[in-house]
Write an enzyme that holds these catalytic residues in place. Structure first.
Site, short mmCIF file in Angstrom:
data_model
loop_
_atom_site.label_atom_id
_atom_site.label_comp_id
_atom_site.label_asym_id
_atom_site.label_seq_id
_atom_site.Cartn_x
_atom_site.Cartn_y
_atom_site.Cartn_z
N HIS A 1 12.66 0.68 5.80
CA HIS A 1 12.58 -0.20 4.61
C HIS A 1 11.27 -0.96 4.76
O HIS A 1 11.24 -2.12 5.17
CB HIS A 1 13.78 -1.15 4.57
N GLU B 1 10.06 3.70 1.75
CA GLU B 1 10.19 2.53 0.87
C GLU B 1 10.62 3.06 -0.49
O GLU B 1 9.99 3.96 -1.04
CB GLU B 1 8.84 1.79 0.81
N SER C 1 5.42 -5.19 8.25
CA SER C 1 5.68 -4.47 9.51
C SER C 1 4.85 -3.19 9.66
O SER C 1 4.35 -2.92 10.76
CB SER C 1 7.18 -4.18 9.67
N ASP D 1 15.39 -2.49 8.41
CA ASP D 1 15.18 -3.83 7.85
C ASP D 1 15.50 -3.86 6.35
O ASP D 1 14.62 -4.14 5.52
CB ASP D 1 13.70 -4.21 8.12
N ASP E 1 15.43 7.11 0.42
CA ASP E 1 16.40 6.17 0.97
C ASP E 1 16.24 6.03 2.49
O ASP E 1 16.39 7.00 3.23
CB ASP E 1 17.81 6.68 0.63
#
Ligand SMILES: C[S@@+](CC[C@H](N)C(=O)[O-])C[C@H]1O[C@@H](n2cnc3c(N)ncnc32)[C@H](O)[C@@H]1O
Length: 280
Positions: free
Chosen positions: A41, A117, A99, A163, A142
């Protein structure tokens, strides 16, 4: 999908999460063997703290801004602030690395990153940002499927930041299931799962489930900035670290009290570190 990380970039949860994940990557890089960083994520690469979203919430003022420009930082936080500083040309704090960028800064020739993402705009920005870097693969898919799609990795060494935005009531369950898949597919996978702490009582079932999930080693690390028996908002956050590298837990025990003191509201900062499965 309403969550946009630009409203929260650099807040107390980002400080805590990013410093720990950065250190995990650095500890993996003590060996010359390659490793693969997975960020399911991923958000985007850089956030403008002077932009509209940050301006609306001002969350970074109670996070990275409290550490910025200080010369008394304990080593874990000093290393992380230096990485944020690398994105800013002078002493002004303006750009905050998400990140993927934080880890990309230290990526070696032999290392690799897989990012996913789901938000179309952030995925496109990420793709553009890393277009010239063939060590980085960006997927608009996903993130919960990442372990199934990419583990085991050829390098046999992987660090996965999990995350999600926690917009759905079953996100903790989905995280736990995804972590189990990862460990079944590659037992030595290092995982950092970030989770929000609002009302701590709501997490008790989750803690029990993690402890019983058959994961090899799980270190629970938490940083709270306000009392956790209120539902005011984000009172703190935690990281479930699966297979954490030594000596991370010793470094955290050494440096977390300082961070809790500095980021806590009205002296209410607190921290916790213990093993939910396995041990050192
Ligand atoms: C907490 S933010 C990520 C922050 C980023 N990891 C960092 O630390 O800089 C969560 C991100 O997940 C994205 N997202 C939401 N659902 C997703 C899904 N199912 N798969 C992949 N990304 C998702 C959101 O668009 C958002 O950018």
């Amino acid at each position: 999908m309403n969550y946009r990380h630009s409203y929260h970039a650099g807040n107390h949860a980002d400080v805590f999460k990013h410093a720990v994940v950065l250190r995990m990557a650095q500890l993996m890089q003590r060996k010359t063997a390659p490793f693969c960083y997975l960020d399911s994520h991923a958000g985007t690469a850089l956030y403008d703290l002077q932009g509209e979203a940050s301006g609306k919430t001002g969350e970074y003022l109670e996070g990275i801004a409290r550490l910025w420009g200080r010369d008394d930082l304990p080593p874990l936080w000093a290393e992380y602030v230096a990485s944020v500083a690398a994105q800013n040309a002078d002493d002004t704090l303006r750009y905050y690395p998400g990140s993927p960028q934080l880890i990309a800064q230290g990526l070696r020739e032999q290392d690799r990153m897989i990012l996913s993402e789901l938000h179309p705009a952030d995925a496109a920005t990420l793709r553009e940002h890393f277009a010239a870097d063939d060590r980085v693969a960006v997927h608009q898919r996903d993130g919960y499927e990442l372990a199934k799609a990419f583990l085991p990795v050829a390098e046999k060494r992987a660090l996965w930041l999990l995350d999600p935005p926690f917009e759905r009531a079953d996100d903790l369950e989905r995280c736990l299931a995804a972590m189990q898949v990862a460990i079944q597919r590659m037992r030595q996978t290092m995982i950092a799962l970030w989770y929000p702490i609002k009302d701590e009582r709501l997490l008790r079932d989750f803690y029990r489930q993690v402890a019983a999930a058959g994961l090899p080693k799980v270190l629970r690390v938490e940083l709270t900035v306000r009392p956790t028996d209120t539902t005011m908002g984000l009172n703190g956050s935690g990281l479930m670290l699966v297979n954490p590298p030594w000596p991370l837990w010793e470094e955290l025990e050494r440096d977390l009290p300082w961070l809790a003191r500095e980021l806590g509201h009205a002296g209410a900062g607190a921290w916790r570190l213990d093993w939910l499965a396995g041990g050192p």
